[in-house]
Design a protein around this motif. Sequence first.
Motif, mmCIF file in Angstrom:
data_model
loop_
_atom_site.group_PDB
_atom_site.id
_atom_site.type_symbol
_atom_site.label_atom_id
_atom_site.label_comp_id
_atom_site.label_asym_id
_atom_site.label_seq_id
_atom_site.Cartn_x
_atom_site.Cartn_y
_atom_site.Cartn_z
ATOM 1 N N GLY A 56 0.587 -1.372 -0.007
ATOM 2 C CA GLY A 56 0.032 -0.268 0.162
ATOM 3 C C GLY A 56 0.874 1.175 0.052
ATOM 4 N N ALA A 57 2.113 1.223 0.381
ATOM 5 C CA ALA A 57 2.868 2.539 0.437
ATOM 6 C C ALA A 57 3.414 2.699 -0.844
ATOM 7 N N GLY A 58 3.441 2.033 -2.004
ATOM 8 C CA GLY A 58 3.713 2.264 -3.427
ATOM 9 C C GLY A 58 5.270 2.112 -3.246
ATOM 10 N N LEU A 59 5.841 2.363 -4.409
ATOM 11 C CA LEU A 59 6.968 2.023 -4.567
ATOM 12 C C LEU A 59 8.145 2.952 -3.883
ATOM 13 N N HIS A 60 9.152 2.626 -3.267
ATOM 14 C CA HIS A 60 10.170 3.753 -2.803
ATOM 15 C C HIS A 60 11.323 3.582 -3.719
ATOM 16 N N VAL A 61 12.258 4.619 -3.620
ATOM 17 C CA VAL A 61 13.284 4.737 -4.295
ATOM 18 C C VAL A 61 14.313 3.414 -4.423
ATOM 19 N N GLY A 62 14.186 2.329 -3.250
ATOM 20 C CA GLY A 62 15.082 1.424 -3.145
ATOM 21 C C GLY A 62 14.627 0.325 -4.313
ATOM 22 N N HIS A 63 13.261 0.242 -4.642
ATOM 23 C CA HIS A 63 12.729 -0.871 -5.491
ATOM 24 C C HIS A 63 13.342 -0.532 -6.945
ATOM 25 N N PRO A 64 13.558 0.452 -7.527
ATOM 26 C CA PRO A 64 13.891 0.580 -8.889
ATOM 27 C C PRO A 64 15.134 0.271 -9.155
ATOM 28 N N LEU A 65 16.060 0.152 -8.128
ATOM 29 C CA LEU A 65 17.261 -0.082 -8.204
ATOM 30 C C LEU A 65 17.969 -1.318 -9.377
ATOM 31 N N GLY A 66 17.144 -2.407 -8.902
ATOM 32 C CA GLY A 66 17.497 -3.630 -9.816
ATOM 33 C C GLY A 66 16.509 -3.496 -11.153
ATOM 34 N N TYR A 67 15.482 -2.910 -10.987
ATOM 35 C CA TYR A 67 14.333 -2.408 -12.102
ATOM 36 C C TYR A 67 15.333 -1.836 -13.059
ATOM 37 N N VAL A 68 15.887 -0.724 -12.806
ATOM 38 C CA VAL A 68 16.543 0.155 -13.762
ATOM 39 C C VAL A 68 17.923 -0.729 -14.444
ATOM 40 N N ALA A 69 18.602 -1.362 -13.635
ATOM 41 C CA ALA A 69 19.561 -2.274 -13.903
ATOM 42 C C ALA A 69 19.303 -3.207 -15.122
ATOM 43 N N SER A 70 18.147 -3.912 -14.980
ATOM 44 C CA SER A 70 17.497 -4.794 -15.825
ATOM 45 C C SER A 70 17.172 -4.144 -17.111
ATOM 46 N N ASP A 71 16.313 -3.084 -16.843
ATOM 47 C CA ASP A 71 16.001 -2.262 -17.984
ATOM 48 C C ASP A 71 16.959 -1.853 -18.938
ATOM 49 N N ILE A 72 18.360 -1.405 -18.459
ATOM 50 C CA ILE A 72 19.231 -0.914 -19.157
ATOM 51 C C ILE A 72 19.854 -2.102 -19.793
ATOM 52 N N PHE A 73 19.676 -3.354 -19.252
ATOM 53 C CA PHE A 73 20.431 -4.517 -19.710
ATOM 54 C C PHE A 73 19.522 -4.986 -20.975
ATOM 55 N N ALA A 74 18.236 -5.034 -20.864
ATOM 56 C CA ALA A 74 17.243 -5.474 -21.636
ATOM 57 C C ALA A 74 17.262 -4.469 -22.996
ATOM 58 N N ARG A 75 17.165 -3.165 -22.762
ATOM 59 C CA ARG A 75 17.526 -2.209 -23.925
ATOM 60 C C ARG A 75 18.697 -2.420 -24.560
ATOM 61 N N VAL B 34 10.585 7.159 4.154
ATOM 62 C CA VAL B 34 10.417 6.498 2.680
ATOM 63 C C VAL B 34 10.638 7.721 1.545
ATOM 64 N N VAL B 35 11.302 7.533 0.647
ATOM 65 C CA VAL B 35 11.510 8.577 -0.453
ATOM 66 C C VAL B 35 11.055 8.019 -1.539
ATOM 67 N N ASN B 36 9.958 8.924 -2.147
ATOM 68 C CA ASN B 36 9.081 8.365 -3.184
ATOM 69 C C ASN B 36 9.744 9.008 -4.512
ATOM 70 N N PRO B 37 9.820 7.755 -5.710
ATOM 71 C CA PRO B 37 10.580 7.926 -6.859
ATOM 72 C C PRO B 37 9.757 9.228 -7.540
ATOM 73 N N ASP B 38 8.469 9.034 -7.227
ATOM 74 C CA ASP B 38 7.806 10.387 -8.029
ATOM 75 C C ASP B 38 8.289 11.616 -7.588
ATOM 76 N N ASP B 39 8.434 11.788 -6.242
ATOM 77 C CA ASP B 39 9.007 13.155 -5.930
ATOM 78 C C ASP B 39 10.418 13.710 -6.511
ATOM 79 N N VAL B 40 11.157 12.599 -6.796
ATOM 80 C CA VAL B 40 12.672 12.901 -7.288
ATOM 81 C C VAL B 40 12.611 13.065 -8.637
ATOM 82 N N ILE B 41 11.435 12.395 -9.575
ATOM 83 C CA ILE B 41 11.476 12.451 -10.930
ATOM 84 C C ILE B 41 10.778 13.868 -11.025
ATOM 85 N N ASP B 42 9.591 14.307 -10.366
ATOM 86 C CA ASP B 42 9.139 15.612 -10.736
ATOM 87 C C ASP B 42 10.266 16.651 -10.521
ATOM 88 N N LYS B 43 11.333 16.661 -9.969
ATOM 89 C CA LYS B 43 12.248 17.657 -9.453
ATOM 90 C C LYS B 43 13.289 17.197 -10.746
#
Length: 942
Positions: A44-63, A724-733
């Motif tokens: 319920g808390a949503g994604l925090h900035v810790g979750h995407p670490l692995g996702y970004v890595a795999s995303d880069i690798f897949a691309r 918790v730091v929310n990636p949305d807030d970081v992305i907005d900035k």
Amino acid sequence: MEYKFGEIEEKWKKFWAEKDIYKVTEDHNKPKYYVLDMFPYPSGAGLHVGHPLGYVASDIFARYKRLKGFNVLHPMGFDAFGLPAEQYAIETGTHPALTTEKAITRYREQYDKIGFNYDWSRAVKTCDPSYYKWTQWIFLKLFGSWYNRELNRAESISTLVTFFETKGCREWAQHDKNEHETFSAEQWKAFTHEQKENILMNYRLAYLSYAEVNWCAALGTVLANDEIKDGKSERGGHPVERKKMRQWFLRITEYSDRLLEGLERIDWSESMKEMQRNWIGRSEGALVDFETAAGGKIKVFTTRPDTIFGATFLVVAPEHDLIESLITDGQRKEIETYIAYVKSRTDVERQQEKKVTGAFTGSYAVNPVNGKEVPVWIAEYVLAGYGTGAIMAVPADDERDKKFAEKFGLPIVEIIDKSMHPGATIEDKMGQMINSDFLNGQEVKDAIKVILDWIEQKGIGQRKVNYKQRDAGFSRQRYWGEPFPIRYEIVGEPDGNFVGEGESNDIPIPLDEKLLPLILPEVTSYKPTGDGKAPLASNAAWVKNGYETDTMPGYAASSWYFLRYMDANNPDEFAAKDKLNYWQNVDLYIGGTEHAVGHLLYSRLWHKFLFDLGYVETDEPFKKLVNQGMIQGVSKFVYRSANKPNVFVSVDRMNDELADDLKDLGALTAIHVDVRFVEDDILNVEKFRKWRPEYESAEFVLSKDGKYHCGSAVEKMSKRYHNVVNPDDVIDKVGADCFRMFEMFLGPIEQSKPWDDKGISGVYNFLRKFWRLFYSDAGDWKITDEEPTQAEYKALHKTIKKVTEDIERLAFNTCVSSFMICVNELAALNCSKKKILEPLLITLAPFAPFISEELWQALGRDTSINFASFPLADEKYLVETAHNYGVSINGKVRAQIQLPLDLTEEEVKVQVLALENVQKWTNGAAPKKFIFVKGKIINVVV
RNA sequence: GCCGAAAUGGCGGAACUGGUAGACGCGCACGACUCAAAAUCGUGUAUCGAAAGGUGUGUGGGUUCGAUUCCCACUUUCGGUACCA
């Protein structure tokens, strides 16, 4: 023109979705590559900035792999059954499905914002009946299978029945833990239906047995280990005790050897393999029978049968089956007190305990090698689930046994003379046997073989391979999980008359495959029934139909989801054969180490099982595994006065006890404060006051600079710590491209680190600097078709080479550095040439897909940059002719010299020794040694 | 307790196979531009020392011409420990 990340990212997010850019199908003209992330539990808390670490890595690798010409499968889904939604349902009455659906929607938005290249048409939700239909289906296959040890693979239980009908129960087929007797074919045929089913239950790969659970009587529920703190329930602090319940299990122990062997063939880190090996815990030894005075036999497992002459007492687990027959009247009270104590403790606590505890049963057993009577004790350090739940204690050579003997005054007999091997421990298996009758004088390693033969000859025991790993518990007394496709039959009335589960001799009947999925029904209350049964037991219709009321555990769905992605929407099969054969298995799997022995072992089991049954072509699911580290939170604290609860003290003033404004405040308690109210370490007092009504009138004891400084600590990123730091807030900035690159720039993917966005401006500046190579500040397009210089080509190709190598070894942090260096160099060269920037743009595209797509279009391309080709580094621009050597004297660098790479060692030596700085150290004398490593270093030893 | 991992400037980290420790970035300091600020650009920045030089990759030892890297012993932190996922 300014770099407007907001507009750019919105534009391309829409474009990718509308054009289905990331949709993938089986293309036999290209090599396949499968990049997988561990799917999340949608909290319920949503994604925090810790979750995407692995996702970004795999995303880069897949691309990157796609740009390299591979057909890339890169899916995502949701592990949607789980305790938090159920707990929330208990507290609020909201159906877990609603909570979960809401969380999934939010996760999806967050994913899209970061620009992941998932093929969402393949997304799975494990709580969706169209998905769990197949989880149930695989369960039925497990239930309907046994492990043929002769062929070393699982097969249908019907082949076992055929064996029994034609040959009876053969020696090899006995299950060693249960040791049911052998029977002939005739006897088998004469058994009742119930007897047959009970025997088959000893072979099924999914089977019913008994196991202890954490029972909390006050809450009327079974608790997860996670819900227990210091032996009490986390909610309410009620006592918890161990209670035996009938449960489902998966017979993973049949696969132990194959799970070990398979590790040799996969590209996982050595540490990860080691954890799995240790978890499986294979050890060779012997089962030895110790007869008791009462006439029973205590079976012990030992890996060191050579030490048996030193076995001066036995220790059995407090839960051991024979306990009752061992307790003498005189000791009953003591034993019962002790057992009550042990029941209140978890396995982890029992093993952690440094204090030696135990109790004497009053009984004695006979050491079979010398006929001596040895006392039988119980102690918490012996666990029922490991080995036979009983050990022979050899206090002379085992640390724990020794402490036990010393505490309780039990005899210690030395049996190994290690005087020839100072410092050797028992594990070293060195020394000569003493006080051991016919073993005396033998070396330990020889003695082991001799005594094993002797034990088997005398019939007091046999060789045995033991595994620490136990069969996997597969039942949960919970609501929010997959229902078992199982009904219970009334004994003697097999035709459609069903009873509620729970009676020990109920016979489970598998549901017909055609009736799947068995839908999880509604319940009036998500609370447990209070007598230990799961919430489903409160649904009358469910119980009347005789359905199992337990549900499956979290790992059921996650043990095979990677296969469903290959054909996610197939209503007729878990995945079609041709698709399974095309995608095979996962080439790169990225996820956290916390799954080292749970999910990653169970998935391997399920995959091997499906392999045995011929559904998949590979027998390991994940070829390469990389563990990403966790991003921790940085919690912030304010310090509240015990005496004046609305007064808070700045962290640097806390020890200022003598100051006037700190008198009478009493003890100061650290309180978590939301990190959003804190910048650097300074608390935004206004925001804090508005946070909660109780803080409205807060008063502050400020620091000398007039500000309130917070304390901080690194903790798990979690809602409860308000960090918790929310990636949305970081992305907005700063935008998603910047967020992605910054996460990578933080450090190696495998490493854990606290989140700190201090350095993010560096990455942001890089992206703008990159943008300025294309557009002037006034908004003019700067790109020209001029022929680049050697220096410009070198800057480009150096970067392509480094980035390619680093992506291949998943070192994304140094890729970002390389891009920065390259852009710094190109900016210094004032280079805006298409021949340089276009290939560089493709190289950057996996990392920063939005800005790349935008500039790609600006370069006049009309297809997505995702369909470009990754550039190759051209070595001709990278040839070096000279090297700037560091010259060491005795290993310390004292001088520098630039030398051509084609000089011989002698030529180098002459030049180096002539250097003034070297002369100073050699005093003109010839060096003792001259070490020259071409292109690396020169070391002069004087 | 057991199993696994990590520790490098003020901070995140680099050094890939034992070869010039501190790349790149943040922060900080100074300077340029500006009425000023922001942005941008430039210079410096491990540490002690005036310098010569010394010290320095969690701690203590070892191997080596040379160790952040290999070995041994420890300390602290993190993950797992079988019902959190």
